[in-house]
Write a protein that holds these residues in place. Structure first.
Motif, PDB file in Angstrom:
ATOM      1  N   GLY B  61       0.793  -1.231   0.000  1.00  0.00           N
ATOM      2  CA  GLY B  61       0.000   0.000   0.000  1.00  0.00           C
ATOM      3  C   GLY B  61       0.809   1.255   0.000  1.00  0.00           C
ATOM      4  N   LYS B  62       2.101   1.122   0.291  1.00  0.00           N
ATOM      5  CA  LYS B  62       2.920   2.328   0.330  1.00  0.00           C
ATOM      6  C   LYS B  62       3.427   2.689  -1.062  1.00  0.00           C
ATOM      7  CE  LYS B  62       3.844   1.291   5.076  1.00  0.00           C
ATOM      8  NZ  LYS B  62       4.509   0.336   5.898  1.00  0.00           N
ATOM      9  N   GLY B  63       3.119   1.816  -2.056  1.00  0.00           N
ATOM     10  CA  GLY B  63       3.570   2.086  -3.410  1.00  0.00           C
ATOM     11  C   GLY B  63       2.684   3.103  -4.123  1.00  0.00           C
ATOM     12  N   LEU B  64       3.157   3.527  -5.290  1.00  0.00           N
ATOM     13  CA  LEU B  64       2.437   4.556  -6.047  1.00  0.00           C
ATOM     14  C   LEU B  64       1.054   4.086  -6.474  1.00  0.00           C
ATOM     15  CD1 LEU B  64       2.459   7.292  -7.499  1.00  0.00           C
ATOM     16  CD2 LEU B  64       3.462   6.133  -9.462  1.00  0.00           C
ATOM     17  N   ARG B  65       0.984   2.811  -6.900  1.00  0.00           N
ATOM     18  CA  ARG B  65      -0.285   2.303  -7.423  1.00  0.00           C
ATOM     19  C   ARG B  65      -1.371   2.364  -6.351  1.00  0.00           C
ATOM     20  NH1 ARG B  65      -2.693  -2.693  -7.977  1.00  0.00           N
ATOM     21  NH2 ARG B  65      -4.027  -2.893  -9.788  1.00  0.00           N
ATOM     22  N   ALA B  66      -1.010   1.901  -5.163  1.00  0.00           N
ATOM     23  CA  ALA B  66      -1.976   1.899  -4.073  1.00  0.00           C
ATOM     24  C   ALA B  66      -2.372   3.324  -3.689  1.00  0.00           C
ATOM     25  CB  ALA B  66      -1.395   1.174  -2.876  1.00  0.00           C
ATOM     26  N   THR B  67      -1.409   4.216  -3.754  1.00  0.00           N
ATOM     27  CA  THR B  67      -1.710   5.615  -3.435  1.00  0.00           C
ATOM     28  C   THR B  67      -2.714   6.165  -4.448  1.00  0.00           C
ATOM     29  OG1 THR B  67       0.524   5.851  -2.586  1.00  0.00           O
ATOM     30  CG2 THR B  67      -0.660   7.885  -3.054  1.00  0.00           C
ATOM     31  N   LEU B  68      -2.482   5.821  -5.717  1.00  0.00           N
ATOM     32  CA  LEU B  68      -3.373   6.327  -6.760  1.00  0.00           C
ATOM     33  C   LEU B  68      -4.752   5.685  -6.675  1.00  0.00           C
ATOM     34  CD1 LEU B  68      -0.925   6.465  -9.784  1.00  0.00           C
ATOM     35  CD2 LEU B  68      -1.775   8.362  -8.429  1.00  0.00           C
ATOM     36  N   MET B  69      -4.810   4.462  -6.095  1.00  0.00           N
ATOM     37  CA  MET B  69      -6.085   3.767  -6.010  1.00  0.00           C
ATOM     38  C   MET B  69      -6.945   4.254  -4.841  1.00  0.00           C
ATOM     39  SD  MET B  69      -6.318   1.882  -8.589  1.00  0.00           S
ATOM     40  CE  MET B  69      -7.694   0.803  -8.200  1.00  0.00           C
ATOM     41  N   LYS B  70      -6.395   5.099  -3.998  1.00  0.00           N
ATOM     42  CA  LYS B  70      -7.178   5.609  -2.881  1.00  0.00           C
ATOM     43  C   LYS B  70      -8.251   6.549  -3.422  1.00  0.00           C
ATOM     44  CE  LYS B  70      -3.627   5.204   0.632  1.00  0.00           C
ATOM     45  NZ  LYS B  70      -2.615   5.899   1.424  1.00  0.00           N
ATOM     46  N   ALA B  78      -9.431  12.682 -11.322  1.00  0.00           N
ATOM     47  CA  ALA B  78     -10.593  12.910 -12.182  1.00  0.00           C
ATOM     48  C   ALA B  78     -10.877  14.397 -12.327  1.00  0.00           C
ATOM     49  CB  ALA B  78     -11.814  12.184 -11.606  1.00  0.00           C
ATOM     50  N   ALA B  79     -10.797  15.138 -11.217  1.00  0.00           N
ATOM     51  CA  ALA B  79     -11.057  16.578 -11.259  1.00  0.00           C
ATOM     52  C   ALA B  79     -10.015  17.291 -12.106  1.00  0.00           C
ATOM     53  CB  ALA B  79     -11.058  17.139  -9.841  1.00  0.00           C
ATOM     54  N   THR B  80      -8.750  16.876 -11.964  1.00  0.00           N
ATOM     55  CA  THR B  80      -7.671  17.500 -12.742  1.00  0.00           C
ATOM     56  C   THR B  80      -7.872  17.245 -14.233  1.00  0.00           C
ATOM     57  OG1 THR B  80      -6.206  17.085 -10.887  1.00  0.00           O
ATOM     58  CG2 THR B  80      -5.163  17.663 -12.963  1.00  0.00           C
ATOM     59  N   LEU B  81      -8.202  15.990 -14.574  1.00  0.00           N
ATOM     60  CA  LEU B  81      -8.424  15.652 -15.982  1.00  0.00           C
ATOM     61  C   LEU B  81      -9.568  16.465 -16.564  1.00  0.00           C
ATOM     62  CD1 LEU B  81      -7.947  11.776 -16.146  1.00  0.00           C
ATOM     63  CD2 LEU B  81      -6.661  13.507 -17.385  1.00  0.00           C
ATOM     64  N   THR B  82     -10.652  16.611 -15.792  1.00  0.00           N
ATOM     65  CA  THR B  82     -11.810  17.380 -16.256  1.00  0.00           C
ATOM     66  C   THR B  82     -11.410  18.825 -16.526  1.00  0.00           C
ATOM     67  OG1 THR B  82     -13.181  15.964 -14.891  1.00  0.00           O
ATOM     68  CG2 THR B  82     -14.188  17.999 -15.695  1.00  0.00           C
ATOM     69  N   LEU B  83     -10.630  19.385 -15.593  1.00  0.00           N
ATOM     70  CA  LEU B  83     -10.185  20.776 -15.753  1.00  0.00           C
ATOM     71  C   LEU B  83      -9.309  20.939 -16.985  1.00  0.00           C
ATOM     72  CD1 LEU B  83      -9.371  21.939 -12.122  1.00  0.00           C
ATOM     73  CD2 LEU B  83     -10.948  23.041 -13.720  1.00  0.00           C
ATOM     74  N   VAL B  84      -8.369  20.016 -17.162  1.00  0.00           N
ATOM     75  CA  VAL B  84      -7.434  20.104 -18.297  1.00  0.00           C
ATOM     76  C   VAL B  84      -8.188  19.988 -19.621  1.00  0.00           C
ATOM     77  CG1 VAL B  84      -5.558  18.893 -19.478  1.00  0.00           C
ATOM     78  CG2 VAL B  84      -5.414  19.313 -17.027  1.00  0.00           C
ATOM     79  N   LEU B  85      -9.113  19.021 -19.693  1.00  0.00           N
ATOM     80  CA  LEU B  85      -9.875  18.834 -20.935  1.00  0.00           C
ATOM     81  C   LEU B  85     -10.761  20.044 -21.227  1.00  0.00           C
ATOM     82  CD1 LEU B  85     -10.818  15.044 -20.652  1.00  0.00           C
ATOM     83  CD2 LEU B  85      -9.264  16.098 -22.303  1.00  0.00           C
ATOM     84  N   SER B  86     -11.375  20.593 -20.159  1.00  0.00           N
ATOM     85  CA  SER B  86     -12.226  21.772 -20.344  1.00  0.00           C
ATOM     86  C   SER B  86     -11.404  22.946 -20.845  1.00  0.00           C
ATOM     87  CB  SER B  86     -12.902  22.155 -19.023  1.00  0.00           C
ATOM     88  OG  SER B  86     -13.640  21.080 -18.550  1.00  0.00           O
ATOM     89  N   ALA B  87     -10.232  23.134 -20.234  1.00  0.00           N
ATOM     90  CA  ALA B  87      -9.361  24.245 -20.629  1.00  0.00           C
ATOM     91  C   ALA B  87      -8.917  24.078 -22.070  1.00  0.00           C
ATOM     92  CB  ALA B  87      -8.154  24.315 -19.698  1.00  0.00           C
ATOM     93  N   TRP B  88      -8.552  22.829 -22.424  1.00  0.00           N
ATOM     94  CA  TRP B  88      -8.119  22.558 -23.804  1.00  0.00           C
ATOM     95  C   TRP B  88      -9.233  22.866 -24.787  1.00  0.00           C
ATOM     96  CZ3 TRP B  88     -10.037  18.867 -27.262  1.00  0.00           C
ATOM     97  CH2 TRP B  88      -9.298  18.721 -28.441  1.00  0.00           C
ATOM     98  N   TRP B  89     -10.441  22.449 -24.478  1.00  0.00           N
ATOM     99  CA  TRP B  89     -11.573  22.673 -25.372  1.00  0.00           C
ATOM    100  C   TRP B  89     -11.872  24.157 -25.498  1.00  0.00           C
ATOM    101  CZ3 TRP B  89     -16.433  24.810 -24.573  1.00  0.00           C
ATOM    102  CH2 TRP B  89     -17.347  24.637 -25.615  1.00  0.00           C
ATOM    103  N   PHE B  90     -11.768  24.863 -24.357  1.00  0.00           N
ATOM    104  CA  PHE B  90     -12.132  26.272 -24.319  1.00  0.00           C
ATOM    105  C   PHE B  90     -11.126  27.141 -25.063  1.00  0.00           C
ATOM    106  CE2 PHE B  90     -12.530  30.468 -22.319  1.00  0.00           C
ATOM    107  CZ  PHE B  90     -13.897  30.675 -22.446  1.00  0.00           C
ATOM    108  N   PHE B  91      -9.837  26.846 -24.874  1.00  0.00           N
ATOM    109  CA  PHE B  91      -8.799  27.726 -25.410  1.00  0.00           C
ATOM    110  C   PHE B  91      -8.275  27.299 -26.787  1.00  0.00           C
ATOM    111  CE2 PHE B  91      -8.400  28.634 -20.830  1.00  0.00           C
ATOM    112  CZ  PHE B  91      -8.650  30.003 -20.879  1.00  0.00           C
ATOM    113  N   SER B  92      -8.598  26.087 -27.231  1.00  0.00           N
ATOM    114  CA  SER B  92      -8.062  25.669 -28.518  1.00  0.00           C
ATOM    115  C   SER B  92      -8.717  26.484 -29.634  1.00  0.00           C
ATOM    116  CB  SER B  92      -8.309  24.174 -28.739  1.00  0.00           C
ATOM    117  OG  SER B  92      -9.689  23.921 -28.768  1.00  0.00           O
TER     118      SER B  92
END
Lengths: 190, 180
Positions: B61-70, B78-92
C-alpha cells in the motif's frame, strides 16, 4: 500459502525480526504467532491490572490480539512495536471497563466496590484483605492515572517508555504517579 | 536492578505502604497452561468472527499504485483531468467558418466551380465579383459551357488564326450562332 511452522520462540526475537516475518505473505502467520508468544504474557498482566478479573482479561486480551492481527500491516513503524501494542491493550482495557461501568450505571465513587466485587468473583485471585484494599484504591483512580500507576508500580516501566505509550511528557507522568501514590497512601490511612 | 532501586527510592518518600506491599504476593493467578493455549483461543475467535487474514496489499500500500487507487487520489485525478480537458476545449482555436463549409458539409473547389458554371446565368456580376479569387478564377469562356463544341474549350486568345479557321470550318451555323 500458509506457513505452518511454529512461532519462533526465541528470547532474542526483536520487534524488527517479527515485523520482517509479518511483511511476507509466506511467513505472516509465523510472524503473528511469534508476536503473540513474545507479548501475550506482558500484555496479559497489563490488562489484568486494569480489569482485575481473569476471565475479563482473557476476553480483552483476545480482542487486543485480534485488533493487532487486523491492523498489524498498517503499523508504519513510526513508534516501537511494543509501544503500539501497549496502546491497543490499554485502550481495549479502558474501553471494556467503561462499558461495564455504563452498563452497571454506577458512579465513579462506586468503582472501588465494583473492584471488590470483581476480585471476589474471580477464582484466580487469592489476595488477602490488604491486597483487596490496594486494588480497590487503585480502581478509584482516574483511568489514565491508574494506567500510569500500574505501569510504574507493577511493571517498573521507565517513564521514557511510558511517555511513548501514553503520549504524555515524562514530567506529567511523574506528577501523575506521585498523585496516585499519595491517594493510595491516604486510602490506607483512612 | 536499577529500575527497581529507583522505584523503591521513589516510593520511600511517597508511600511507605506501597513500598512495603511490594514485598508481598499480589494474589493474582493464572490457570495452568493458560498461555500455552492462548494462541489457539485467538485463532478460534478469528475463525468464529470470520476475520480474514489481512491482505498483503496493505504492505504494498505504500507504493504509487496503491496511493493512486485511494478514493481521494482518484477524485483528485478525475477533477484535474476534467479541468485540463475543459481548458483545452475552451482555449483551442476553433476552425474559421469557411465560405465553402455549409452546415458542416465540405464542398471542394471543383464541386463549387462546377456548380457555378452550371448556374452561371443565375448570378449577377456583383455576386461573381464577391467570390474568393481562387473560386472566381473559373474558365468563363463560352467553350466551358456544357454542350459547346469540344474544341471551343480553348480561349480564342490562345488559338492561332489557323486554328480558329479550322474550328470555324467544323462548326455548324447554329453552333456558331450560339457561340456569338
Amino acid at each position: 500459502l500458509i506457513d505452518l511452522q511454529p512461532a519462533v520462540l526465541n528470547k532474542n526475537n526483536t520487534d524488527d525480526q517479527i515485523l520482517e516475518l509479518l511483511r511476507s505473505e509466506q511467513t505472516f502467520e509465523r510472524g503473528f504467532r511469534t508476536l503473540m508468544a513474545q507479548y501475550r504474557e506482558r500484555l496479559y498482566w497489563h490488562i489484568r491490572r486494569i480489569v482485575l478479573n481473569h476471565d475479563d482479561t482473557d476476553d480483552v486480551l483476545q480482542n487486543t490480539f485480534i485488533k493487532i492481527y487486523r491492523g498489524i500491516l498498517q503499523f508504519e513503524g513510526k513508534s516501537k512495536l511494543y509501544t503500539w501494542l501497549y496502546r491497543i491493550a490499554t485502550n481495549e482495557a479502558i474501553t471494556f471497563l467503561q462499558s461495564k461501568t455504563r452498563n452497571a450505571a454506577v458512579s465513579l465513587d462506586d468503582t472501588g466496590n465494583m473492584a471488590h466485587a470483581r476480585l471476589h468473583a474471580d477464582h484466580w485471585f487469592d489476595g488477602d484483605a490488604v491486597q483487596v484494599r490496594l486494588q480497590q484504591a487503585i480502581a478509584q483512580l482516574p483511568d489514565k492515572q491508574r494506567v500510569v500507576f500500574n505501569l510504574r508500580y507493577y511493571e517498573e516501566m521507565p517513564y521514557e517508555e511510558m511517555s511513548a505509550i501514553l503520549d504524555t511528557s515524562v514530567g506529567a507522568l511523574k506528577a501523575s504517579f506521585h498523585h496516585a501514590a499519595k491517594k493510595i497512601e491516604a486510602a490506607f490511612k483512612d | 536492578m536499577k529500575g527497581l532501586d529507583n522505584l523503591n527510592d521513589e516510593l520511600e518518600g511517597l508511600s511507605p505502604t506501597l513500598r512495603g506491599l511490594r514485598e508481598q504476593a499480589d494474589g493474582f493467578n493464572v490457570p495452568a497452561g493458560y498461555f500455552d493455549h492462548f494462541e489457539a483461543s485467538v485463532y478460534q475467535r478469528i475463525q468464529e468472527k470470520g476475520i480474514e487474514r489481512p491482505g498483503m496489499q496493505a504492505i504494498r500500500g505504500k507504493g504509487l499504485r496503491a496511493t493512486l487507487m485511494k478514493p481521494r487520489a482518484m477524485m483528485a485525478i478525475a477533477a484535474t483531468l476534467t479541468l485540463v480537458l475543459s481548458a483545452w476545449w475552451f482555449f483551442s482555436p476553433q476552425p474559421a467558418a469557411s465560405a465553402v463549409s455549409v452546415a458542416g458539409v465540405e464542398i471542394s473547389d471543383d464541386e463549387l466551380e462546377g456548380y457555378l458554371l452550371e448556374n452561371i446565368h443565375d448570378f449577377d456580376a456583383d455576386q461573381l465579383a464577391a467570390l474568393p479569387e481562387d473560386v472566381a478564377q473559373v474558365d468563363e469562356t463560352p467553350a466551358a459551357i456544357p454542350g459547346q463544341h469540344p474544341k471551343a474549350k480553348t480561349a480564342p486568345d490562345d488559338l492561332s488564326p489557323e486554328d480558329i479557321e479550322e474550328m470555324l470550318k467544323d462548326m455548324s451555323d447554329d453552333e456558331l450562332e450560339q457561340l456569338l
